[in-house]
Scaffold this motif. Structure first.
Motif, PDB file in Angstrom:
ATOM      1  N   TYR A  52     -35.235 -25.613 -91.326  1.00 31.62           N
ATOM      2  CA  TYR A  52     -35.760 -25.476 -92.258  1.00 31.62           C
ATOM      3  C   TYR A  52     -36.146 -23.785 -92.595  1.00 31.62           C
ATOM      4  CZ  TYR A  52     -39.908 -25.228 -95.401  1.00 31.62           C
ATOM      5  OH  TYR A  52     -40.657 -25.139 -96.312  1.00 31.62           O
ATOM      6  N   LEU A  53     -36.603 -23.230 -91.200  1.00 32.96           N
ATOM      7  CA  LEU A  53     -36.936 -21.887 -91.175  1.00 32.96           C
ATOM      8  C   LEU A  53     -35.717 -20.866 -91.690  1.00 32.96           C
ATOM      9  CD1 LEU A  53     -39.209 -20.172 -89.971  1.00 32.96           C
ATOM     10  CD2 LEU A  53     -38.318 -20.124 -87.851  1.00 32.96           C
ATOM     11  N   GLU A  54     -34.547 -21.322 -91.004  1.00 28.32           N
ATOM     12  CA  GLU A  54     -33.345 -20.440 -91.555  1.00 28.32           C
ATOM     13  C   GLU A  54     -33.071 -20.589 -92.987  1.00 28.32           C
ATOM     14  OE1 GLU A  54     -29.444 -21.082 -89.698  1.00 28.32           O
ATOM     15  OE2 GLU A  54     -30.554 -21.196 -87.869  1.00 28.32           O
ATOM     16  N   GLN A  55     -32.981 -21.813 -93.529  1.00 28.40           N
ATOM     17  CA  GLN A  55     -32.831 -21.857 -95.041  1.00 28.40           C
ATOM     18  C   GLN A  55     -33.982 -21.394 -96.008  1.00 28.40           C
ATOM     19  OE1 GLN A  55     -32.923 -26.184 -94.807  1.00 28.40           O
ATOM     20  NE2 GLN A  55     -30.530 -26.026 -94.273  1.00 28.40           N
ATOM     21  N   ALA A  56     -35.341 -21.283 -95.494  1.00 30.62           N
ATOM     22  CA  ALA A  56     -36.291 -20.527 -96.054  1.00 30.62           C
ATOM     23  C   ALA A  56     -36.150 -19.227 -96.259  1.00 30.62           C
ATOM     24  CB  ALA A  56     -37.625 -21.070 -95.514  1.00 30.62           C
ATOM     25  N   THR A  57     -35.612 -18.611 -94.716  1.00 33.95           N
ATOM     26  CA  THR A  57     -35.240 -17.172 -94.894  1.00 33.95           C
ATOM     27  C   THR A  57     -34.251 -16.947 -95.807  1.00 33.95           C
ATOM     28  OG1 THR A  57     -35.796 -17.371 -92.409  1.00 33.95           O
ATOM     29  CG2 THR A  57     -34.830 -15.319 -93.167  1.00 33.95           C
ATOM     30  N   ALA A  58     -33.217 -17.526 -95.642  1.00 35.21           N
ATOM     31  CA  ALA A  58     -32.092 -17.474 -96.509  1.00 35.21           C
ATOM     32  C   ALA A  58     -32.544 -17.262 -98.149  1.00 35.21           C
ATOM     33  CB  ALA A  58     -30.995 -18.463 -96.755  1.00 35.21           C
ATOM     34  N   GLU A  59     -33.222 -18.037 -98.507  1.00 29.80           N
ATOM     35  CA  GLU A  59     -34.134 -18.216 -99.748  1.00 29.80           C
ATOM     36  C   GLU A  59     -34.626 -16.835-100.108  1.00 29.80           C
ATOM     37  OE1 GLU A  59     -34.014 -21.445-101.582  1.00 29.80           O
ATOM     38  OE2 GLU A  59     -35.692 -21.230-102.942  1.00 29.80           O
ATOM     39  N   ASN A  60     -35.377 -16.441 -99.291  1.00 29.70           N
ATOM     40  CA  ASN A  60     -36.232 -15.083 -99.451  1.00 29.70           C
ATOM     41  C   ASN A  60     -35.452 -14.082 -99.624  1.00 29.70           C
ATOM     42  OD1 ASN A  60     -38.616 -16.619 -99.398  1.00 29.70           O
ATOM     43  ND2 ASN A  60     -39.154 -16.233 -97.147  1.00 29.70           N
ATOM     44  N   LEU A  61     -34.209 -14.140 -98.864  1.00 27.68           N
ATOM     45  CA  LEU A  61     -33.362 -12.874 -98.921  1.00 27.68           C
ATOM     46  C   LEU A  61     -32.894 -12.904-100.403  1.00 27.68           C
ATOM     47  CD1 LEU A  61     -31.311 -12.882 -95.631  1.00 27.68           C
ATOM     48  CD2 LEU A  61     -32.747 -10.991 -96.463  1.00 27.68           C
ATOM     49  N   ARG A  62     -32.327 -14.339-100.893  1.00 26.33           N
ATOM     50  CA  ARG A  62     -31.741 -14.222-102.214  1.00 26.33           C
ATOM     51  C   ARG A  62     -32.468 -13.679-103.202  1.00 26.33           C
ATOM     52  NH1 ARG A  62     -29.526 -19.109-100.942  1.00 26.33           N
ATOM     53  NH2 ARG A  62     -31.165 -20.455-101.949  1.00 26.33           N
ATOM     54  N   GLN A  63     -33.946 -13.736-103.010  1.00 21.28           N
ATOM     55  CA  GLN A  63     -34.858 -13.569-103.828  1.00 21.28           C
ATOM     56  C   GLN A  63     -34.942 -11.926-103.781  1.00 21.28           C
ATOM     57  OE1 GLN A  63     -38.409 -15.785-103.842  1.00 21.28           O
ATOM     58  NE2 GLN A  63     -37.281 -17.430-104.448  1.00 21.28           N
ATOM     59  N   GLY A  64     -34.416 -11.263-102.695  1.00 18.31           N
ATOM     60  CA  GLY A  64     -34.259  -9.789-102.822  1.00 18.31           C
ATOM     61  C   GLY A  64     -35.407  -9.108-101.741  1.00 18.31           C
ATOM     62  N   MET A  65     -35.684  -9.945-100.848  1.00 20.35           N
ATOM     63  CA  MET A  65     -36.422  -9.525 -99.771  1.00 20.35           C
ATOM     64  C   MET A  65     -35.961  -8.840 -98.796  1.00 20.35           C
ATOM     65  SD  MET A  65     -39.470 -12.324 -99.519  1.00 20.35           S
ATOM     66  CE  MET A  65     -40.858 -11.573 -99.005  1.00 20.35           C
ATOM     67  N   ALA A  66     -36.671  -7.774 -98.029  1.00 21.95           N
ATOM     68  CA  ALA A  66     -35.809  -7.292 -96.621  1.00 21.95           C
ATOM     69  C   ALA A  66     -35.642  -8.354 -95.818  1.00 21.95           C
ATOM     70  CB  ALA A  66     -36.739  -5.964 -96.379  1.00 21.95           C
ATOM     71  N   PRO A  67     -34.781  -8.272 -94.777  1.00 29.07           N
ATOM     72  CA  PRO A  67     -34.433  -9.345 -93.915  1.00 29.07           C
ATOM     73  C   PRO A  67     -35.647  -9.600 -93.090  1.00 29.07           C
ATOM     74  CG  PRO A  67     -32.567  -7.669 -94.056  1.00 29.07           C
ATOM     75  CD  PRO A  67     -33.518  -7.269 -94.877  1.00 29.07           C
TER      76      PRO A  67
END
Lengths: 108, 877
Positions: free
Chosen positions: B26-41
């Protein structure tokens, strides 16, 4: 944004509804709920996972491990026969409540 | 639900692991989602972390939910089960009572088996405790041991850490504490208690060479010395001599032994030092009073000890051919020795009571089947509403679990009453009676059979629901193969139990029909213990008996004058008590035997009048008379077996023989045989000697009083007569001869009664089962019967059909039962007397009984079927 107070049973119904078409993992369910409510409900992990496990034990959901779209091994949930029946009866109940509430609020 | 609970409770690790994986994904997927929305890693991960809201807390919530939901569902199911049972109280009551009875009876019998056979002996490292016996090809495998032999065994063994001996003969008359009391004594070597691992409650053990010291059994200390704290070191008067008490045994001490050990003594009140610290005299190899125990050295297997003992026996045979010719040594673990005679009987009882429970389970399964059939519509409805099959199965299993738990709870309550009650009524010759109790192992057993029965009868309806398709109306056809199998099984088991009960009862009756060799009615017996002054200090020679004869004559004169007394006599041992003396003898005019070979016979000192009082018939010659005393020619009387064995072609009357004392004695008569060792045991050669002429001293006479009516009423007069002659003579073991006879078959009677009770229960349950199934069948087929009668079938035909169906099941069951009996029969052969395990009359009798009851059980529903009104049936539905 403050998460609106979910009515008792709302979360269960939303989860059932979001799983109506296909199996999903937790993150996808959360995203899906957000989509289908036009962003009104954002379900956090702290509420989502206990609910998923509870519904699984009640026999409404079943689960399996599979690869997600990001090729990450994830736990996928899907509706059981019981869960599908539950979705139907709960939906009908909500429609009745919603109608009743609407007419109550519209009356003057 | 049970599975989820099981997972939660027992497979925690795996569940936790999965939860970790799930949340990490879940944590990985949420991070990936945030990345897609243009956030810094970095920010994307932080935000995902923040959204998750504390991994541990989430996990905690999930865990709580998992357990909570499992319990909720369990409680829900239990509630549902109780609700549905309350809707059907008669079903619930019958089931729970059947289970309570079955589980209670099983637990009770298991408590006995547990105490007697399964619990370790009450000593430390009991597996290393061994009993040692002399053995001889003709005299028997388990002979008590000569002191000189014991001394050599102990000196030569290297396999045993310790070896100790017990002499069960010494008796003590305790004076100075009120009424004189006879105490049953044992003389033991000094390390006897340390060998067993028993620690004194007070004081200490003997030292090897100490003389005139005693150890008291705890109950002796309490009863006669008021549990005095200052007991150790004080003096007590025993047999007119002073002894020092050095120790008191702990209250829970018991000497594990079998009934025939110690000349049938079951307890010892007082212990003295046997000594045996220096080599015994030569004659101590020809007398055999000792019971020998050994404790194996750590790690030495009993086989190794046996090999060594064989070697020692070999040496002793060579060194002492006179006494040890053909003698060997046997070593048997104490655990095995003590229960050797009761193992089969107890396991038979356990098997019998388990069969009763199985029959009960079959009944309950049948009831549940009927219920399930009635509830199939309900179940179908619930399934249609979305309940999964697994969920329904869980509910049914919960229901049977609730039934089993309630039944076993009631059964256990029954056990708490029945075990102590039973323990009081068990035959006294059962070993380890004091170890019988409801302990942890018994509770585990109960839990196990509760679970097993719950699953057993709970699953039967499920098997049925899988195997049989429903017809259109949701009603099964009534001719279910499963029900038939259950009924056949029940009837088979019931037949096995009835056959067992029939055989045991017949065996007991055969035993009781054995004439003991005398007239048992109207006899009172009692034992006296004469203080040592009566023995004249002379252990050999007839003069030793003068004082005893005087006592007997004076007592006889007084007792003869008690109203109601017909005749009386004295003897050394009561009949049927399993006690005797054995003496070797030589017949005049016969060629001498080679060394180490003897003729030997049981012998009993008796007085004039004894044969008449007890009712032993004199077959030839004359009985003893008053003149056969110390001052007159020595005479003996032999029994018929002895006459037959040693004078097969001659008349022994008038012949002479002699004992070890070398005096010739003339045979003056032959008397009838007596079953002295027990009704089931053939009489041995036996010789009677007048009390005054016995070559060694006998100070424990029993009196036999024949009365005109109820002999028990004479007890007080007898007691008074004894006190008049000598107030210092204790009298005990007061019993009527009927009581002695009845006590001698106690174990056999207990077995017979227990199995008969179980068999009756089985018969009752099996007939209820058959009745239930036939009733159900009739109720399901009322319509069919109605139609058949409407189109011309006679009532008789319907009656015959239904009864025939029941009879067929019963007969298959009877046949099956006979087959099982044939297979199991030889296992109980050793428990039977005078009847074969496949006794045709018994088997035929119980088969007919069972068939008759079965016919009756199916006749009642059959009549209901035949009385059905065809019109009603046609209107039905």
């Amino acid at each position: 944004m403050q998460e609106p107070e979910l009515l008792q049973g709302t979360l269960d119904l939303l989860i059932l509804k979001s799983l109506a078409l296909d199996k999903m993992h937790g993150m996808a369910i959360s995203r899906r709920i957000s989509q289908i409510t036009d962003g009104a409900f954002k379900v956090k992990a702290g509420s989502l996972f206990p609910a998923l496990h509870r519904m699984e034990q009640a026999g409404w959901l079943s689960s399996e491990w599979d690869e997600s779209e990001t090729r990450r091994r994830s736990k996928f949930y899907k509706l059981t026969r019981t869960g599908r029946g539950r979705l139907q009866s709960e939906s009908q109940r909500w429609e009745r409540i919603a109608l009743a509430m609407a007419s109550a609020l519209l009356s003057t | 639900m049970l599975q989820a609970l099981f997972q939660t409770l027992f497979r925690k690790k795996r569940v936790e692991q999965e939860l970790d994986d799930e949340l990490a994904a879940y944590l990985e997927q949420a991070t990936a989602e945030n990345l897609r929305q243009g956030m810094a890693p970095e920010a994307a991960f932080q935000k995902a972390r923040c959204d998750l809201g504390g991994i541990e807390q989430v996990k905690e919530n999930v865990r709580a939910i998992r357990v909570g939901v499992s319990l909720d569902i369990l409680i829900q199911d239990v509630r549902y089960a109780i609700r549905s049972l309350r809707k059907n109280p008669s079903f619930a009551a019958i089931t729970i009572l059947t289970l309570a009875l079955g589980i209670g009876a099983n637990t009770t019998i298991f408590s006995v088996v547990n105490g007697v056979l399964l619990k370790p002996l009450p000593y430390p490292n009991p597996d290393r405790l061994i009993t040692l016996w002399e053995t001889h090809p003709t005299w028997g495998p388990f002979l008590s041991v000569a002191p000189a032999n014991f001394y050599d065994w102990r000196a030569q063994t290297t396999s045993f850490e310790k070896m100790a001996a017990l002499d069960p003969y010494p008796d003590f008359i305790l004076t100075g504490t009120g009424e004189p009391r006879r105490l049953a004594g044992a003389a033991i070597t000094a390390d006897f208690f340390s060998l067993l691992g028993v620690k004194m409650a007070l004081g200490r053990n003997f030292r090897p060479t100490e003389d005139h010291v005693v150890v008291l059994t705890h109950s002796t200390w309490e009863r006669y010395f008021g549990a005095r704290a200052t007991m150790v070191g004080s003096e007590v008067r025993l047999n007119d001599a002073s002894y020092t008490v050095v120790g008191v045994l702990p209250p829970n001490f018991s000497l594990v032994s079998k009934a025939s050990d110690f000349q049938a003594r079951t307890r010892f009140d007082i212990w003295t030092n046997l000594g045996l610290t220096s080599p015994p005299a030569a004659w101590q190899r020809g007398t055999h009073p000792l019971y020998v125990y050994g404790r194996l050295k750590l790690g030495v297997p009993v086989e190794q000890a046996r090999a060594e003992l064989d070697h020692i026996a070999d040496n002793l045979r060579r060194l002492y051919p006179d006494d040890n010719k053909d003698k060997g040594i046997v070593a048997v673990p104490l655990e095995e020795h003590a229960v050797a005679n009761v193992r089969t009987a107890l396991f038979t009882l356990l098997a019998a009571v388990a069969m009763v429970l199985l029959i009960g389970c079959a009944n309950i399964a049948n009831l549940l089947l009927t219920r399930a059939a009635g509830r199939q519509k309900e179940m179908a409805l619930r399934a249609a509403l979305g309940a999964s099959l697994g969920r329904l199965v869980q509910q049914l299993l919960t229901e049977s679990a609730v039934l089993a738990t309630l039944g076993s709870g009631l059964g256990l309550a029954f056990t708490l009453w029945s075990v102590p009650t039973l323990a009081r009524h068990l035959p006294a010759d059962l070993p380890r009676l004091s170890d019988i109790s409801v302990d942890g192992r018994v509770l585990m057993f109960t839990t196990f059979i509760t679970l097993a029965t719950g699953i057993l009868f709970g699953l039967v309806p499920l098997v049925q629901s899988r195997g049989v398709k429903l017809n259109a109306r949701g009603v099964s056809s009534g001719q279910s193969p499963l029900r038939s199998v259950l009924i056949v099984g029940q009837v088979s088991l019931a037949l096995v139990l009835l056959a067992g009960a029939g055989l045991m009862t017949k065996s007991l009756r055969a035993l009781l029909q054995v004439s003991p060799g005398f007239e048992t009615a109207h006899i009172l017996t009692a034992r006296f213990s004469l203080p040592p002054r009566y023995a004249n200090g002379n252990k050999f020679g007839t003069a030793a008996h003068r004082e005893i004869s005087v006592f007997q004559r004076e007592l006889a004169d007084r007792v003869r004058n008690i109203p109601g007394v017909k005749s009386l006599g004295f003897a050394s041992h009561p009949p049927l008590a399993g006690t005797n003396n054995n003496w070797s003898f030589f017949i005049e005019g016969r060629p001498p035997h080679p060394p180490g070979v003897y003729d030997s016979t049981d012998y009993r000192p008796v007085t004039a009048g004894y044969f008449e009082a007890i009712g032993i018939p004199v077959k030839r010659g004359r009985p003893f008379e008053a003149r056969d005393d110390e001052d007159h020619p020595l005479v003996v009387i032999v029994n018929e077996t002895m006459a037959r064995q040693f004078w097969p072609t001659e008349n022994p009357v008038g012949k002479r023989l002699r004992f070890g004392d070398q005096n010739w004695r003339t045979i003056i008569g032959i008397v009838g045989d007596v079953h002295h060792e027990g009704l089931g045991i053939a009489p041995a050669p036996e010789m009677y000697v007048p009390w005054g002429q016995v070559p060694n001293v006998e100070v424990r006479p029993i009196i036999v009083v024949r009365s005109f009516n109820d002999p028990a009423g004479l007890t007080n007069s007898l007691r008074k007569a004894v006190a008049d002659v000598d107030p210092e003579v204790p009298m005990d073991q007061i019993a009527t001869m009927d009581q002695l006879v009845s006590g001698s078959v106690g174990e056999s009677r207990f077995r017979s009664i227990a199995i008969s009770l179980f068999a009756l229960l089985a018969l009752f349950m099996a007939s209820i089962g058959l009745y239930g199934v036939m009733s159900y069948m009739v109720s399901q087929r009322t319509r069919e019967f109605g139609i058949r009668m409407a189109v011309g079938a006679s009532r008789g035909a319907v009656l015959r059909q239904v009864v025939g169906q029941g009879a067929r099941l019963a007969l298959i069951g009877v046949a099956g039962g006979l087959m099982i009996t044939a297979l199991l029969g030889r296992l109980i052969a050793s428990l039977l007397y005078g009847v074969k395990p496949l006794d045709a009359t018994t088997l035929a009798g119980v088969s007919i009984l069972l068939a008759a009851v079965a016919l009756f059980a199916s006749y009642i529903p059959a009549r209901r079927a035949a009385n059905a009104d065809p019109m009603d049936s046609l209107h039905y539905e």
